[in-house]
Design a protein around this motif. Sequence first.
Motif, PDB file in Angstrom:
ATOM      1  N   SER A   8       0.851  -1.187   0.000  1.00  0.00           N
ATOM      2  CA  SER A   8       0.000   0.000   0.000  1.00  0.00           C
ATOM      3  C   SER A   8       0.886   1.236   0.000  1.00  0.00           C
ATOM      4  CB  SER A   8      -0.892   0.021   1.243  1.00  0.00           C
ATOM      5  OG  SER A   8      -1.830  -1.016   1.196  1.00  0.00           O
ATOM      6  N   THR A   9       0.513   2.229  -0.806  1.00  0.00           N
ATOM      7  CA  THR A   9       1.310   3.450  -0.890  1.00  0.00           C
ATOM      8  C   THR A   9       0.829   4.467   0.129  1.00  0.00           C
ATOM      9  OG1 THR A   9      -0.127   4.287  -2.639  1.00  0.00           O
ATOM     10  CG2 THR A   9       1.877   3.128  -3.328  1.00  0.00           C
ATOM     11  N   LEU A  10       1.776   5.177   0.720  1.00  0.00           N
ATOM     12  CA  LEU A  10       1.470   6.153   1.750  1.00  0.00           C
ATOM     13  C   LEU A  10       2.320   7.389   1.534  1.00  0.00           C
ATOM     14  CD1 LEU A  10       0.801   5.565   5.433  1.00  0.00           C
ATOM     15  CD2 LEU A  10       2.545   7.223   4.828  1.00  0.00           C
ATOM     16  N   LEU A  11       1.685   8.538   1.518  1.00  0.00           N
ATOM     17  CA  LEU A  11       2.385   9.820   1.408  1.00  0.00           C
ATOM     18  C   LEU A  11       2.478  10.419   2.802  1.00  0.00           C
ATOM     19  CD1 LEU A  11       3.647  12.129  -0.184  1.00  0.00           C
ATOM     20  CD2 LEU A  11       1.337  12.983  -0.639  1.00  0.00           C
ATOM     21  N   LEU A  12       3.701  10.681   3.244  1.00  0.00           N
ATOM     22  CA  LEU A  12       3.970  11.230   4.566  1.00  0.00           C
ATOM     23  C   LEU A  12       4.405  12.682   4.405  1.00  0.00           C
ATOM     24  CD1 LEU A  12       4.360  10.946   7.602  1.00  0.00           C
ATOM     25  CD2 LEU A  12       6.589   9.895   7.137  1.00  0.00           C
ATOM     26  N   VAL A  13       3.621  13.610   4.951  1.00  0.00           N
ATOM     27  CA  VAL A  13       3.873  15.042   4.777  1.00  0.00           C
ATOM     28  C   VAL A  13       4.161  15.675   6.129  1.00  0.00           C
ATOM     29  CG1 VAL A  13       3.011  17.188   3.794  1.00  0.00           C
ATOM     30  CG2 VAL A  13       2.205  14.998   2.880  1.00  0.00           C
ATOM     31  N   GLU A  49       1.559  13.145  -9.288  1.00  0.00           N
ATOM     32  CA  GLU A  49       2.408  12.216 -10.037  1.00  0.00           C
ATOM     33  C   GLU A  49       2.004  10.771  -9.766  1.00  0.00           C
ATOM     34  OE1 GLU A  49       6.423  12.837  -8.792  1.00  0.00           O
ATOM     35  OE2 GLU A  49       6.452  14.903  -9.493  1.00  0.00           O
ATOM     36  N   GLN A  50       1.789  10.478  -8.496  1.00  0.00           N
ATOM     37  CA  GLN A  50       1.468   9.112  -8.074  1.00  0.00           C
ATOM     38  C   GLN A  50       0.520   9.178  -6.883  1.00  0.00           C
ATOM     39  OE1 GLN A  50       4.877   6.788  -7.045  1.00  0.00           O
ATOM     40  NE2 GLN A  50       3.668   5.032  -6.479  1.00  0.00           N
ATOM     41  N   PRO A  51      -0.779   9.146  -7.139  1.00  0.00           N
ATOM     42  CA  PRO A  51      -1.748   9.250  -6.045  1.00  0.00           C
ATOM     43  C   PRO A  51      -1.552   8.119  -5.014  1.00  0.00           C
ATOM     44  CG  PRO A  51      -2.842   9.518  -8.151  1.00  0.00           C
ATOM     45  CD  PRO A  51      -1.438   9.052  -8.439  1.00  0.00           C
ATOM     46  N   PRO A  52      -1.384   8.487  -3.742  1.00  0.00           N
ATOM     47  CA  PRO A  52      -1.196   7.462  -2.718  1.00  0.00           C
ATOM     48  C   PRO A  52      -2.539   6.881  -2.270  1.00  0.00           C
ATOM     49  CG  PRO A  52      -1.149   9.616  -1.697  1.00  0.00           C
ATOM     50  CD  PRO A  52      -1.282   9.844  -3.185  1.00  0.00           C
ATOM     51  N   GLU A  53      -2.473   5.678  -1.727  1.00  0.00           N
ATOM     52  CA  GLU A  53      -3.674   5.080  -1.141  1.00  0.00           C
ATOM     53  C   GLU A  53      -3.993   5.732   0.202  1.00  0.00           C
ATOM     54  OE1 GLU A  53      -3.922   0.639  -1.627  1.00  0.00           O
ATOM     55  OE2 GLU A  53      -1.863   1.009  -2.278  1.00  0.00           O
TER      56      GLU A  53
END
Length: 68
Positions: A8-13, A49-53
């Motif tokens: 699963s993809t996760l974007l950490l901001v 660019e790459q939508p995270p889940e």
Amino acid sequence: NMIEDDRSTLLLVDDDDTFRTVLGRALERRGYAVSGADSVAAALARAQEQPPEYAVVDLKMPGDSGLV
């Protein structure tokens, strides 16, 4: 970088580099493919660019709020 696996993809901001790195490593150990961003603008660009889940977003950052 395109993530080419089945995690699963996760974007950490978060604007705190150390916190983002430590939390990112912990999340990777739990099976997530983590990408990081240090600002709302960088996060929005990365998400286009790459939508995270999933996303984990610091709500109190300089500039735009993490609620954008």
